[in-house]
Design a protein around this motif. Structure first.
Motif, short mmCIF file in Angstrom:
data_model
loop_
_atom_site.label_atom_id
_atom_site.label_comp_id
_atom_site.label_asym_id
_atom_site.label_seq_id
_atom_site.Cartn_x
_atom_site.Cartn_y
_atom_site.Cartn_z
N GLN A 489 0.82 -1.22 0.00
CA GLN A 489 0.00 0.00 0.00
C GLN A 489 0.86 1.27 0.00
O GLN A 489 0.71 2.12 -0.88
CB GLN A 489 -0.98 0.04 1.19
CG GLN A 489 -1.84 -1.21 1.38
CD GLN A 489 -2.72 -1.49 0.17
OE1 GLN A 489 -3.13 -0.58 -0.55
NE2 GLN A 489 -3.02 -2.78 -0.06
N THR A 490 1.75 1.41 0.97
CA THR A 490 2.52 2.67 1.10
C THR A 490 3.96 2.53 0.62
O THR A 490 4.69 3.51 0.58
CB THR A 490 2.53 3.11 2.57
OG1 THR A 490 3.11 2.08 3.36
CG2 THR A 490 1.13 3.40 3.06
N GLY A 491 4.40 1.32 0.28
CA GLY A 491 5.79 1.11 -0.07
C GLY A 491 6.15 1.69 -1.43
O GLY A 491 5.43 1.52 -2.40
N LYS A 492 7.30 2.39 -1.47
CA LYS A 492 7.78 2.99 -2.72
C LYS A 492 9.27 2.77 -2.87
O LYS A 492 10.02 2.86 -1.91
CB LYS A 492 7.50 4.49 -2.75
CG LYS A 492 6.02 4.86 -2.78
CD LYS A 492 5.85 6.37 -2.83
CE LYS A 492 4.37 6.76 -2.86
NZ LYS A 492 4.20 8.23 -2.92
N VAL A 493 9.69 2.45 -4.10
CA VAL A 493 11.10 2.35 -4.45
C VAL A 493 11.34 3.26 -5.64
O VAL A 493 10.64 3.17 -6.65
CB VAL A 493 11.51 0.91 -4.80
CG1 VAL A 493 12.98 0.87 -5.22
CG2 VAL A 493 11.29 -0.02 -3.63
N LYS A 494 12.32 4.15 -5.49
CA LYS A 494 12.62 5.10 -6.56
C LYS A 494 14.07 4.94 -6.98
O LYS A 494 14.97 4.93 -6.15
CB LYS A 494 12.37 6.52 -6.07
CG LYS A 494 12.44 7.56 -7.18
CD LYS A 494 12.02 8.94 -6.65
CE LYS A 494 11.95 9.95 -7.78
NZ LYS A 494 11.51 11.27 -7.29
N VAL A 495 14.29 4.78 -8.29
CA VAL A 495 15.64 4.66 -8.85
C VAL A 495 15.94 5.94 -9.61
O VAL A 495 15.22 6.30 -10.55
CB VAL A 495 15.76 3.43 -9.77
CG1 VAL A 495 17.19 3.29 -10.28
CG2 VAL A 495 15.32 2.16 -9.05
N ILE A 496 17.01 6.64 -9.22
CA ILE A 496 17.38 7.93 -9.84
C ILE A 496 18.75 7.77 -10.49
O ILE A 496 19.71 7.31 -9.88
CB ILE A 496 17.44 9.05 -8.78
CG1 ILE A 496 16.08 9.21 -8.10
CG2 ILE A 496 17.88 10.37 -9.42
CD1 ILE A 496 16.08 10.21 -6.96
N LEU A 497 18.82 8.15 -11.77
CA LEU A 497 20.06 8.07 -12.54
C LEU A 497 20.54 9.48 -12.85
O LEU A 497 19.78 10.32 -13.33
CB LEU A 497 19.82 7.29 -13.85
CG LEU A 497 20.97 7.28 -14.86
CD1 LEU A 497 22.19 6.56 -14.30
CD2 LEU A 497 20.53 6.65 -16.18
N ASP A 498 21.82 9.77 -12.57
CA ASP A 498 22.41 11.06 -12.95
C ASP A 498 23.92 10.90 -13.05
O ASP A 498 24.46 9.83 -12.82
CB ASP A 498 22.04 12.17 -11.95
CG ASP A 498 22.50 11.86 -10.53
OD1 ASP A 498 23.20 10.84 -10.35
OD2 ASP A 498 22.16 12.62 -9.61
N ARG A 499 24.59 11.99 -13.43
CA ARG A 499 26.05 11.98 -13.54
C ARG A 499 26.66 12.58 -12.28
O ARG A 499 26.11 13.48 -11.66
CB ARG A 499 26.51 12.80 -14.75
CG ARG A 499 26.31 12.07 -16.07
CD ARG A 499 26.92 12.87 -17.22
NE ARG A 499 26.82 12.15 -18.46
CZ ARG A 499 27.72 11.31 -18.92
NH1 ARG A 499 28.81 11.08 -18.21
NH2 ARG A 499 27.56 10.71 -20.08
N LYS A 500 27.84 12.07 -11.94
CA LYS A 500 28.60 12.62 -10.81
C LYS A 500 30.07 12.62 -11.20
O LYS A 500 30.68 11.56 -11.34
CB LYS A 500 28.38 11.80 -9.55
CG LYS A 500 29.08 12.39 -8.34
CD LYS A 500 28.88 11.54 -7.11
CE LYS A 500 29.58 12.18 -5.91
NZ LYS A 500 29.47 11.35 -4.69
N GLU A 501 30.60 13.83 -11.37
CA GLU A 501 31.98 14.02 -11.78
C GLU A 501 32.26 13.24 -13.07
O GLU A 501 31.64 13.49 -14.09
CB GLU A 501 32.93 13.62 -10.64
CG GLU A 501 32.75 14.48 -9.39
CD GLU A 501 33.59 13.99 -8.24
OE1 GLU A 501 34.25 12.95 -8.37
OE2 GLU A 501 33.58 14.67 -7.18
N GLU A 502 33.16 12.24 -13.04
CA GLU A 502 33.53 11.52 -14.26
C GLU A 502 32.77 10.20 -14.43
O GLU A 502 33.10 9.41 -15.31
CB GLU A 502 35.03 11.23 -14.26
CG GLU A 502 35.88 12.49 -14.26
CD GLU A 502 37.36 12.18 -14.26
OE1 GLU A 502 37.69 10.99 -14.18
OE2 GLU A 502 38.16 13.13 -14.35
N GLY A 503 31.78 9.94 -13.61
CA GLY A 503 31.06 8.68 -13.69
C GLY A 503 29.56 8.88 -13.63
O GLY A 503 29.04 9.99 -13.69
#
Length: 573
Positions: A489-503
């Motif tokens: 009911q309340t459970g959420k999983v969020k996957v966030i993709l972005d860049r950080k420095e050289e990776g």
């Protein structure tokens, strides 16, 4: 009347003598006190000569001979001053030939012999009355005997010792002692000159008493000036030493705490304050029990402590009792941090576990693959002969899946094993693979009323340097854990993709129950799991795969709030 006045004046050096001996018990103080006593007796010796109005002639003669000890014994006292300075100051060592113990003992003996002869007719034969004049009233004056040359020579020795003390005083390097000794010698010279003139010239005899009073006051002021300067210097030195000890305690990496006999905290060094996240001003003077509630220091075994920031420490505590010179009791608690040592021990244990897991994985995979290859070969033959049922195809697919699992299991036994051969570089389109993985979990999420989302915050397409299968293995393990941690009911999983420095950076964020500090410290340790049916090697494999591809994984969690797993991987710019 003159006798009473002179007697009162003669008591001043004696009072000063008693005062300074109570103030200080040093050798120089004792010598000065003894000198002032002799000076007091010297002036009493003069005072009794004017006491014919109150005392009989015999009493006056006896008292004069007794008090003459001051005039005679002041000579070895002067020698002792020079002897003491030579022994206390290295720059005066060349004078040790003249100033030594044998000479001191000889002069003391000589003075005693002179004093004893003083009681015989050789010393003093008789007394005569000197008539008064405008400057002085009538008084009694002694007539010296044939042995008086010993007293005259005693006076000569006194002058010589005074001259030696004057020379030595100029050579002293310490400005405080130099000033005091010069003032001391000047005061003595004033007394001697006045005594000689009043005894043998026209100046009245009692005039020496007044000058002795002035000299005694000068000595008294000089002594206390020297003592106050020494005290000031000592206080400054103590202050510097105290600051040095404070600095040593402050930079000491060990955890230090001092409490007094009233169970009050009197000192904590910065390391201890940082350990408990405290401010010094808030805790000084507080009861020790408040600190004891936060951390256990009364133990002989290494104590495990988790601070307010969730960092784990292993500390060995010790305790020492300190008794101050005033009799006040203190207790010093000192803690030695062995966290790095424990961490190294854990790394060694983990390394040994991983080695065992690798060896076991290689053995199991090898034993399974051999019969599995035979089974696959026979199923392939059956399929070629009769493919009507279609079951053979399903069996071959499942066997291939078993082979893939065994291949991943072999990663534990081959630390540097990679799927690519030669110079072929394995790459993965991160966002596409994340969406593919989301599809795998979407049906499960819908069934359990849980939500899973993928968000791409990168401006350009991200291509990571990692094998596609290995990337899937890592993300599947982590997402599976996150899905199990959240509630329906309340459970959420969020996957966030972005860049950080050289990776590239991938964050898997869930709102589950979170992980305790104790469990968080052991994340990735082989065979460590909180799941009832878990094996404890899932995250171990993930960490191994990421390290193998120059990546990293960090886990942050708070109980009741959820967990964030951050994965970083090298990628194309």
């Amino acid at each position: 009347m003159e006798a009473i006045l002179l007697l009162m004046i003669s008591l001043v050096p004696l009072i000063i003598s008693v005062t300074i001996i109570f103030y200080s018990q040093s050798q120089i103080t004792k010598a000065l006190s003894f000198f002032l006593c002799m000076l007091s007796f010297w002036q009493m010796d003069i005072a009794v000569l004017y006491a014919e109005e109150f005392l009989s002639r015999d009493t006056i003669e006896l008292l004069f001979k007794i008090f003459r000890i001051g005039t005679i014994c002041v000579m070895p006292v002067m020698y002792y001053f020079s002897y003491y300075l030579v022994n206390e100051n290295k720059e005066l060592k060349q004078f040790k030939v003249l100033l030594n113990k044998p000479c001191l003992y000889f002069l003391i003996l000589y003075s005693l012999v002179t004093y004893i002869i003083n009681f015989t007719s050789l010393g003093i034969k008789d007394f005569v009355i000197v008539e008064g004049n405008l400057l002085s009233s009538e008084y009694i004056f002694p007539i010296y005997g044939e042995g008086n040359f010993l007293f005259i020579f005693n006076i000569v020795l006194l002058c010589i010792n005074t001259f030696i003390l004057l020379v030595i005083s100029f050579k002293i390097k310490n400005p405080i002692f130099k000033r005091f000794n010069l003032q001391f010698v000047i005061a003595i010279i004033i007394i001697y000159i006045n005594g000689i003139f009043s005894g043998f010239v026209f100046i009245p005899l009692f005039f020496s008493s007044f000058n002795s009073l002035i000299a005694a006051v000068i000595l008294f002021l000089s002594f206390f000036q020297m003592q106050s300067t020494n005290m000031k210097n000592m206080n400054e030195e103590l202050s510097r030493q105290s600051e040095l000890l404070e600095a040593i305690m402050d930079i000491n990496p060990n955890y230090l705490l001092v409490k007094n006999g009233q169970e009050q905290v009197v000192k904590m060094n910065p390391s201890f304050l940082h350990l408990l996240s405290l401010e010094e001003n808030d805790w000084l003077g507080r009861n020790f029990s408040c600190i004891a509630e936060c951390i256990n220091m009364e133990t002989d075994k290494p104590h495990r402590f988790v601070d307010s920031r969730g960092k784990t420490y292993f500390i060995i505590w010790g305790k020492k009792e300190l008794i101050h010179s005033t009799g006040e009791e203190y207790h010093l608690y000192f803690g030695h941090d062995i966290t790095d040592q424990k961490r190294n021990e854990q790394l060694m244990i983990s390394s040994e576990k991983l080695k065992v897991v690798g060896e076991m994985a290689a053995s199991v995979a090898h034993e399974i693959r051999n019969p599995l290859t035979t089974i696959r070969g026979f199923i392939q033959l059956l399929k070629e002969k009769n493919d009507a049922s279609g079951y053979e195809t399903i069996l071959l697919d499942e066997i291939d899946r078993i082979n893939e699992v065994l291949k991943e299991l072999l990663i534990l036994s081959k630390p540097e094993a990679k799927e690519n051969d030669g110079n072929v570089l394995s790459i993965t389109n991160v966002f596409i693979e994340l969406n593919n993985i989301k599809v795998l979990f979407q049906a499960l999420a819908n069934e359990q009323n849980k939500e899973i989302t993928v968000e791409n915050r990168a401006v350009k397409e991200i291509i990571a340097f990692i094998d596609n299968a290995q990337f899937k293995q890592v993300l599947l393990n982590i997402l599976k854990n996150s899905m199990e941690a959240i509630s329906p009911q309340t459970g959420k999983v969020k996957v966030i993709l972005d860049r950080k420095e050289e990776g590239c950076r991938i964050r898997i964020i869930d709102n589950g129950d979170g992980i305790s500090k104790e469990r968080l410290a052991r994340i990735g340790e082989p065979y460590y799991t909180s799941k009832e049916k878990g094996t404890g090697i899932g995250l171990t494999i993930c960490l191994k795969l990421l390290k193998q591809n120059n990546g990293d994984m960090a886990v942050k969690s708070k109980e009741g709030w959820g967990t964030t797993v951050t994965i970083t991987l090298p990628c194309f710019q």
